[in-house]
Scaffold this active site. Structure first.
Site, mmCIF file in Angstrom:
data_model
loop_
_atom_site.group_PDB
_atom_site.id
_atom_site.type_symbol
_atom_site.label_atom_id
_atom_site.label_comp_id
_atom_site.label_asym_id
_atom_site.label_seq_id
_atom_site.Cartn_x
_atom_site.Cartn_y
_atom_site.Cartn_z
ATOM 1 N N MET A 134 44.397 51.042 91.922
ATOM 2 C CA MET A 134 43.906 51.785 93.082
ATOM 3 C C MET A 134 43.692 53.271 92.799
ATOM 4 S SD MET A 134 43.502 49.414 95.147
ATOM 5 C CE MET A 134 44.041 47.725 95.333
ATOM 6 N N HIS A 151 41.787 56.597 91.736
ATOM 7 C CA HIS A 151 40.400 57.070 91.759
ATOM 8 C C HIS A 151 40.034 57.677 90.401
ATOM 9 C CE1 HIS A 151 41.448 57.026 96.035
ATOM 10 N NE2 HIS A 151 40.155 56.928 96.268
ATOM 11 N N ASP A 172 54.867 52.948 68.706
ATOM 12 C CA ASP A 172 53.978 52.218 67.800
ATOM 13 C C ASP A 172 53.978 52.831 66.399
ATOM 14 O OD1 ASP A 172 51.887 50.285 67.112
ATOM 15 O OD2 ASP A 172 50.556 52.023 67.089
#
Length: 165
Positions: free
Chosen positions: A74, A76, A127
């Site tokens: 949701m 923007h 990572d």
């Protein structure tokens, strides 16, 4: 308080920010990654097998801030005016604190951009160092500060948050 991302039929919706005022918006978020001494020393040296560990985490955090709406359903699309990433060594853990400041001039805040950037930046450190330590702990990701917009300024303290939960 009413949830803003649910319509009258209890279905998800994206909030309409069309009539909101354009204001200067700032959000600051941070998080921590704890690791073994060996991984920490490798992180400090920047000489990992995968290359420049901290520089890669900074670039990844910036990219994450810019692409938040692709990961957060949701959120923007926001025209971000700046993203600043800082990584601080924490000798006592050992580990690193990653802090992100996101700024925008817009109709909605940049809290999700800052939080998303911190999360992805810390995941990139993981990572880059996982060959040395697969038991790293990412924690304490939170919104430190938010400025601008209808709800005004918010300042959060991690210790108070922990004590209230």
């Amino acid at each position: 308080m009413e949830l803003t991302h649910i319509n009258e039929k209890n279905l998800p919706k994206m909030v309409d920010v069309g009539l909101k005022e354009i204001t200067q918006r700032t959000a600051i978020a941070s998080g921590v990654i704890k690791m073994s001494q060996k991984a920490y020393e490798l992180g400090l040296s920047g000489e990992g097998k995968k290359g420049a560990i901290m520089q890669t985490a900074v670039i990844s955090a910036i990219m994450a801030a810019k692409n938040t709406s692709k990961s957060i359903a949701m959120a923007h699309q926001i025209l971000i005016t700046s993203v600043d990433v800082d990584i601080t060594p924490l000798n006592q853990l050992p580990g690193f604190k990653l802090k992100v400041v996101v700024k925008s001039q817009g109709k909605t805040g940049v809290e999700m951009e800052a939080l998303h950037a911190v999360s992805v930046g810390l995941l990139n450190i993981y990572d880059m160092l996982k060959a040395v330590d697969k038991a790293m702990l990412i924690s304490d990701i939170f919104l430190e500060q938010k400025n601008g917009g209808k709800s005004g300024d918010i300042y959060n303290d991690l210790e108070q948050i922990k004590a209230s939960k």
